[in-house]
Design an enzyme around this catalytic site. Structure first.
Site, PDB file in Angstrom:
ATOM      1  N   ASP A 204      86.473 -34.989 105.281  1.00 45.43           N
ATOM      2  CA  ASP A 204      86.885 -33.713 105.885  1.00 45.43           C
ATOM      3  C   ASP A 204      88.357 -33.465 105.595  1.00 45.43           C
ATOM      4  OD1 ASP A 204      86.172 -31.485 107.935  1.00 45.43           O
ATOM      5  OD2 ASP A 204      88.072 -32.313 108.655  1.00 45.43           O
TER       6      ASP A 204
ATOM      7  N   TYR B 114      96.535 -29.666 106.136  1.00 43.42           N
ATOM      8  CA  TYR B 114      96.914 -31.052 106.353  1.00 43.42           C
ATOM      9  C   TYR B 114      97.958 -31.548 105.349  1.00 43.42           C
ATOM     10  CZ  TYR B 114      92.529 -31.177 109.062  1.00 43.42           C
ATOM     11  OH  TYR B 114      91.525 -30.932 109.945  1.00 43.42           O
TER      12      TYR B 114
ATOM     13  N   LYS C 190      89.320 -26.207 104.305  1.00 43.81           N
ATOM     14  CA  LYS C 190      89.412 -25.114 105.271  1.00 43.81           C
ATOM     15  C   LYS C 190      90.514 -24.133 104.877  1.00 43.81           C
ATOM     16  CE  LYS C 190      88.561 -28.676 108.789  1.00 43.81           C
ATOM     17  NZ  LYS C 190      89.107 -29.847 108.076  1.00 43.81           N
TER      18      LYS C 190
ATOM     19  N   HIS D 253      89.497 -22.201 109.535  1.00 44.65           N
ATOM     20  CA  HIS D 253      90.102 -23.238 110.366  1.00 44.65           C
ATOM     21  C   HIS D 253      90.284 -22.788 111.822  1.00 44.65           C
ATOM     22  CE1 HIS D 253      92.736 -27.033 109.563  1.00 44.65           C
ATOM     23  NE2 HIS D 253      92.145 -27.114 110.724  1.00 44.65           N
TER      24      HIS D 253
END
Length: 325
Positions: free
Chosen positions: A52, A57, A85, A116
């Site tokens: 994931d 990130y 995402k 997201h």
């Protein structure tokens, strides 16, 4: 004691005909983002098939480096399930966000592309800054986070991408019941998943039931809570770990998998990743008792400001929400 079943052997059916591994590896970065590379390599070698990731990130470069190593070892792209995402500041250009992620990951398609958050932040054409602020320090939005409907336009663009060879399935993340209601009134494609914070301290059966009614699977992020893994300190979790001869992490994962939810643990500890694959067969009574922990003392650990106004219960600092799931 009978042979332990493995969480890595469990797959669930998505509503579009694809399958998703029940156990995934979260890639939210530790202090050293590059550490994600070895985490992904270790996870896949240990049996994980679900990674994931997300543009926000900032670790997709390292996930890509890991994938390059794994593919060289003989692992096949089609055997892995990879998610990315689109962040709210990139709401206007999901395809550009996706293309950046694919480039960093070094792959041609993702198995799952998620929205997201169901809000629209004021990012430029490159989605920057990811957390735009007004002069008073509040978040700068392109649409009202409570009553706005521009987030539906973002999802519509995900629907268009579903028709390309870049995306196998589409879904959502951090959607409350009020936001899902709006989406389902307008969507042409039902999202396959809704990724939310979920664990024994955060009871959300109403949201789980709403999603089940529409054949939307729940993906649980932060299954052990947030920093410090507070869920793993619960006495009953420890009692069950001792009873079944597994780790507390595996009890936390079983809480979801045995009830049809995907779990997305993350860890900086490579040994823990290696051993976090058993699936103790908790009883219904034990699962119910775990749920009651949150009923008695509900605690949400992830309360980012871009979650204000979405209508989630127990969201510390949220004074915007008018309707709650």
């Amino acid at each position: 004691m009978p042979e332990q079943k493995l969480a890595t052997d469990v797959y669930f059916d998505l509503n579009d005909g694809h399958k998703i591994p029940a156990l995934g590896l979260g890639t939210v970065p530790p202090e050293d983002k590059s550490a994600v590379r070895d985490q992904v390599i270790t996870a896949v070698r240990s049996g994980y098939r679900h990674i994931d990731a997300a543009w926000y990130y900032g670790t997709e470069k390292y996930v890509g480096e890991a994938l390059k190593v794994l593919f060289a070892e003989g692992y096949k792209r089609e055997d892995l399930f990879i998610t990315t995402k689109v962040w709210p500041s990139f709401h206007h250009s999901p395809e550009k966000s996706l293309d950046e992620s694919l480039s960093e990951l070094g792959i041609d398609y993702v198995d799952l592309f998620l929205q997201h958050w169901p809000v629209c932040l004021s990012g430029d054409e490159n989605g920057l800054p990811a957390g735009p602020k007004n002069e008073d320090g509040s978040l700068k939005y392109d649409d009202d986070p409570v009553d706005g409907v521009k987030f539906l336009e973002t999802y519509s663009k995900l629907e268009d991408l579903k028709a390309t060879n870049k995306v196998r399935s589409i879904g959502v993340s951090n959607y409350s019941i009020p936001k899902l209601r709006k989406l389902l009134q307008n969507a042409k494609i039902i999202p396959v998943v809704n990724q939310i914070e979920y664990h024994p301290q955060l009871p959300q059966q109403d949201l789980v039931d709403f999603c089940a009614k529409h054949k939307i699977l729940i993906e649980a992020y932060s299954p052990v809570g947030s920093t410090g893994a507070p869920v793993l300190k619960l006495p009953y979790i420890n009692e069950l770990a001792e009873k079944y001869g597994v780790s507390v992490n595996e009890i936390a994962n079983a809480y979801h998998i045995l009830q049809g939810r995907i779990t997305l643990p993350r860890s900086s500890n490579l040994e823990r990743i290696k051993t976090n694959v058993r699936l103790p067969q908790l009883t219904k009574d034990e699962l119910d008792k775990l749920y009651q922990i949150g009923v008695e003392n509900p605690t949400r650990y992830i309360t980012d400001p871009w979650g204000y106004g979405l209508g989630f219960k127990w969201w510390k600092g949220d004074i915007l929400s008018k309707e709650f799931d």
